[in-house]
Design a protein around this motif. Structure first.
Motif, short mmCIF file in Angstrom:
data_model
loop_
_atom_site.label_atom_id
_atom_site.label_comp_id
_atom_site.label_asym_id
_atom_site.label_seq_id
_atom_site.Cartn_x
_atom_site.Cartn_y
_atom_site.Cartn_z
N THR A 177 0.83 -1.20 0.00
CA THR A 177 0.00 0.00 0.00
C THR A 177 0.87 1.25 0.00
O THR A 177 0.61 2.21 -0.72
N HIS A 178 1.95 1.24 0.80
CA HIS A 178 2.86 2.38 0.83
C HIS A 178 3.54 2.55 -0.53
O HIS A 178 3.66 3.68 -1.03
N SER A 179 3.97 1.44 -1.15
CA SER A 179 4.63 1.50 -2.46
C SER A 179 3.71 2.10 -3.52
O SER A 179 4.17 2.75 -4.46
N LEU A 180 2.41 1.88 -3.37
CA LEU A 180 1.43 2.42 -4.33
C LEU A 180 0.94 3.81 -3.94
O LEU A 180 0.00 4.32 -4.50
N ASN A 181 1.60 4.41 -2.93
CA ASN A 181 1.23 5.74 -2.43
C ASN A 181 -0.17 5.75 -1.83
O ASN A 181 -0.85 6.78 -1.85
N GLY A 182 -0.59 4.63 -1.30
CA GLY A 182 -1.93 4.50 -0.76
C GLY A 182 -2.18 5.25 0.55
O GLY A 182 -3.31 5.42 0.96
N PHE A 183 -1.12 5.73 1.18
CA PHE A 183 -1.29 6.45 2.45
C PHE A 183 -1.06 7.94 2.29
O PHE A 183 -1.16 8.68 3.26
N GLY A 184 -0.71 8.37 1.10
CA GLY A 184 -0.37 9.78 0.93
C GLY A 184 1.01 10.02 1.54
O GLY A 184 1.84 9.11 1.62
N GLU A 185 1.24 11.25 2.00
CA GLU A 185 2.54 11.56 2.59
C GLU A 185 2.57 11.09 4.04
O GLU A 185 1.79 11.57 4.88
N VAL A 186 3.45 10.14 4.36
CA VAL A 186 3.58 9.62 5.72
C VAL A 186 4.43 10.58 6.52
O VAL A 186 5.57 10.88 6.15
N MET A 187 3.87 11.08 7.60
CA MET A 187 4.56 12.06 8.44
C MET A 187 5.16 11.43 9.69
O MET A 187 6.16 11.89 10.20
N GLN A 188 4.52 10.38 10.18
CA GLN A 188 4.98 9.79 11.43
C GLN A 188 4.37 8.39 11.57
O GLN A 188 3.25 8.15 11.13
N ILE A 189 5.13 7.47 12.14
CA ILE A 189 4.64 6.11 12.35
C ILE A 189 4.92 5.71 13.79
O ILE A 189 5.97 5.97 14.34
N HIS A 190 3.90 5.09 14.40
CA HIS A 190 4.06 4.56 15.77
C HIS A 190 3.73 3.11 15.77
O HIS A 190 2.81 2.67 15.14
#
Length: 135
Positions: free
Chosen positions: A122-135
């Motif tokens: 999903t991340h590779s397909l830009n499915g999350f938009g711009e990722v700013m932070q991950i917990h």
């Protein structure tokens, strides 16, 4: 996992808890270990067996010490997480393994989990938009 893999062979099992079993280097092999000999110390096992890779699955405070012993014996090593308790101890392990020409691998058991695969895809397909932070 080792016993179930066609390209791997379990050549020994080691547990310091077996020290009380016997004063001998080799101790009674547990049923689950098949034909692999059992030892109560890594040092003793390394003197007796020919091995390519050692998996360290012990309490995390012992990982670096055992990994360093493994590297000094010229074996590759697979280490459970955390690899070490300090960045300096991991740097020392890395330096020693480079001198010996062996590899040290950290366990990454979740990399093939369905959720991890989905997240990566999903991340590779830009499915999350711009990722700013991950917990």
């Amino acid at each position: 996992m080792i016993q179930g893999h066609r390209e791997a062979e379990l050549v020994a099992v080691i547990d310091s808890a077996w020290k009380n079993q016997s004063s001998q280097v080799q101790v009674e092999t547990p049923d689950w270990a098949g034909n692999a000999p059992a030892f109560s110390s890594l040092v003793d096992a390394l003197k007796e067996i020919d091995v390519d890779v050692i998996a360290i699955c012990t309490p995390n405070g012992s990982h670096i010490e055992l990994a360093l012993q493994t590297v000094e014996a010229g074996c590759h090593v697979l280490v459970e997480k955390p690899m070490g308790l300090t960045a300096s101890s991991i740097a020392e392990l890395d330096a020693r393994r480079r001198l010996k020409g062996v590899h040290v691998f950290g366990v990454m058991q979740n990399r093939h989990a369905p959720a991890a695969k989905w997240l990566k895809e999903t991340h590779s397909l830009n499915g999350f938009g711009e990722v700013m932070q991950i917990h």
